[in-house]
Design a protein around this motif. Structure first.
Motif, PDB file in Angstrom:
ATOM      1  N   GLY A 142      62.927   6.436  21.908  1.00  9.06           N
ATOM      2  CA  GLY A 142      63.713   7.299  21.144  1.00  9.06           C
ATOM      3  C   GLY A 142      63.172   8.814  20.257  1.00  9.06           C
ATOM      4  O   GLY A 142      65.000   9.501  19.447  1.00  9.06           O
ATOM      5  N   TYR A 143      62.712   9.603  20.506  1.00  7.51           N
ATOM      6  CA  TYR A 143      62.249  10.161  19.830  1.00  7.51           C
ATOM      7  C   TYR A 143      62.552  11.287  20.495  1.00  7.51           C
ATOM      8  O   TYR A 143      63.216  12.116  19.313  1.00  7.51           O
ATOM      9  N   ARG A 195      61.302   7.993  26.956  1.00  2.00           N
ATOM     10  CA  ARG A 195      63.086   8.002  27.085  1.00  2.00           C
ATOM     11  C   ARG A 195      62.844   7.173  25.756  1.00  2.00           C
ATOM     12  O   ARG A 195      63.624   6.513  24.939  1.00  2.00           O
TER      13      ARG A 195
END
Length: 448
Positions: free
Chosen positions: A64-65, A61
């Motif tokens: 950020g992808y 998480r």
């Protein structure tokens, strides 16, 4: 919108993982990341995960992808997920080239270039040398423990100590690099962590000595038989920044943990009663388990297991406990206990000379959970309801002696500086010791 899905363990997240996630994200508009759960990894023989599934999810998480993160729980889930989420592209590292071609029937399969020179396995080897574990007490359980260590990465048996050297020599002979120590001081010099497998009444002294020498400790259950001793030892462990765990194999069993988590989620409503039983018929009355001078008897030998689901589900703030025991030569060959709570009740039955059905029943306001004997080696359980059409069955794998699960969690706690484990929390071990102490003081006890 083009949806992409990828999967991985994502243990010790490194730039190779980041590259895979970035490349997968670039293939579409929405990226779903499947993180394998701890039990699924165990089923594939991967007892080398340094971080648990929740920690690994948070690591993914944080990149950020991922637009969405799911948990991979079972073989064949990939097809279910592709259809459920309407996935257009399945992306995976090129080290899996060809392995997922069968998914082309459901979506496009893309093998992404793997970042050379880095892997979680390599990082594990670089970050951590083997945790040197020593065993105090070379009895029956110690032999099983040493054998199970072979199924866990980053741990090795380095030393054995026993007050009877021939027992230590017999155990050490089967393991290369394992030394027999004639004193505890020489033993502590050779280990990072200690497994205490001595008789019950020796546990307190062995744990305290090990902690005072700055060693992490895994102690065979029951850890101690006095509440204040348990509190004192956990406080000392915290002061020394050492891991102290009680070696209750059921507490670390994947299926048992899944059962507890499901019940806590409310699938059978509010829990109002827990019944658990465990019994063995041993004919050899010369064993330590039948010696009153060595804290023998059904209660001390077996109660930690039935008390586990009771305390896990109903808590450690019980109002009182009532015991009913059949005694022979100063030890209880059978004990039934009733643990009362303000809004629930529970009971356990134990036998070393009396046989009883060894099942676990958890009763709730919407249904009940049933685990057949031997429930302490949970590999199957059922959720049952008034409408039988709603009944559900769950099957799992129980590996070997089951001790590998507690060893893996112990080593994971050491590596990740987690001084407590949610699978058997400190206050739960303390509550068990409090109940043991009440029994030893014959509080609310009736002989039958």
């Amino acid at each position: 919108m083009k949806k992409v899905i990828t999967y991985g363990t994502f243990d010790l997240l490194h730039h190779g993982h980041l590259n895979i996630l970035r490349r997968a994200k670039e293939l579409g508009d929405y990226l779903i990341v499947g993180v394998t759960n701890d039990m699924f990894d165990r089923d594939r023989g991967k007892l080398n995960v340094h971080k648990n599934v929740l920690e690994r999810v948070e690591s993914v998480r944080a990149t950020g992808y991922a637009d969405e993160i799911i948990i991979e729980n079972y073989v064949g889930q990939k097809i279910d997920d592709i259809e459920r989420y309407g996935v257009d592209i399945f992306a995976i590292g090129s080290d899996w080239e060809g392995k997922f071609d069968y998914l082309n029937e459901f979506c496009q399969v893309v093998y992404l270039p793997r970042t050379e020179g880095v892997s979680s396995t390599q990082l594990r080897e670089e970050r951590s040398s083997c945790v040197r574990v020593g065993i105090i007490g070379a009895g029956r359980i110690a032999h099983r423990f040493a054998s199970e260590m072979g199924h866990v990465a980053s741990v090795c048996l380095s030393a054995v100590y026993d007050i009877e050297p021939e027992h230590a020599e017999k155990l050490a002979a089967s393991y290369d690099g394992c030394e027999v120590c004639d004193t505890l001081e020489s033993f502590y010099d050779k280990v990072d962590a200690v497994y205490v497998a001595t008789p019950h009444l020796c546990h307190y002294g062995d744990i305290r000595s090990s902690l005072e020498h700055g060693k992490h400790v895994l102690c065979e259950t029951p850890m101690v038989l006095v509440e204040q001793e348990a509190k004192e030892l956990f406080a000392l462990a915290e002061q020394k920044k050492c891991v102290l765990m009680e070696a209750n194999k059921t507490a670390h069993c994947p299926a048992f943990n899944h059962l507890i988590n499901m019940v806590r989620s409310g699938v059978i409503g509010e829990v109002v009663d827990v019944e658990a039983a465990l019994s063995k018929l041993w004919n050899d009355k010369g064993l330590r388990e039948f010696d009153a001078e060595q804290a023998g008897g059904a209660m001390y030998e077996l109660a930690s297991y039935p008390l586990l689901p009771i305390i896990k589900l109903l808590g450690s703030d019980f109002s009182h406990v009532q015991f009913y025991s059949r005694m022979e030569n100063g030890v209880d060959v059978y004990t039934k206990g009733i643990v009362y709570y303000p809004n629930a009740t529970s009971s356990f039955k134990l036998g070393l000379g009396v046989k009883t059905e060894g099942n676990l029943v958890i009763s709730g306001t919407k249904g009940y959970a049933y685990v057949e004997s031997p429930w302490w080696k949970t590999d199957y359980f059922e959720l049952r309801y008034e409408d039988r059409n709603n009944n559900k069955r769950f099957f799992y794998k129980w590996d070997g002696e089951g001790l590998r699960y507690e060893i893996q969690e112990f080593i994971s706690c050491i590596f990740n500086n987690r001084f407590s484990t949610h699978r058997l929390r400190r206050h739960e071990s303390i509550a068990m010791a409090a109940i043991m102490e009440q029994f030893s003081q014959k509080m609310n006890t009736t002989e039958i």
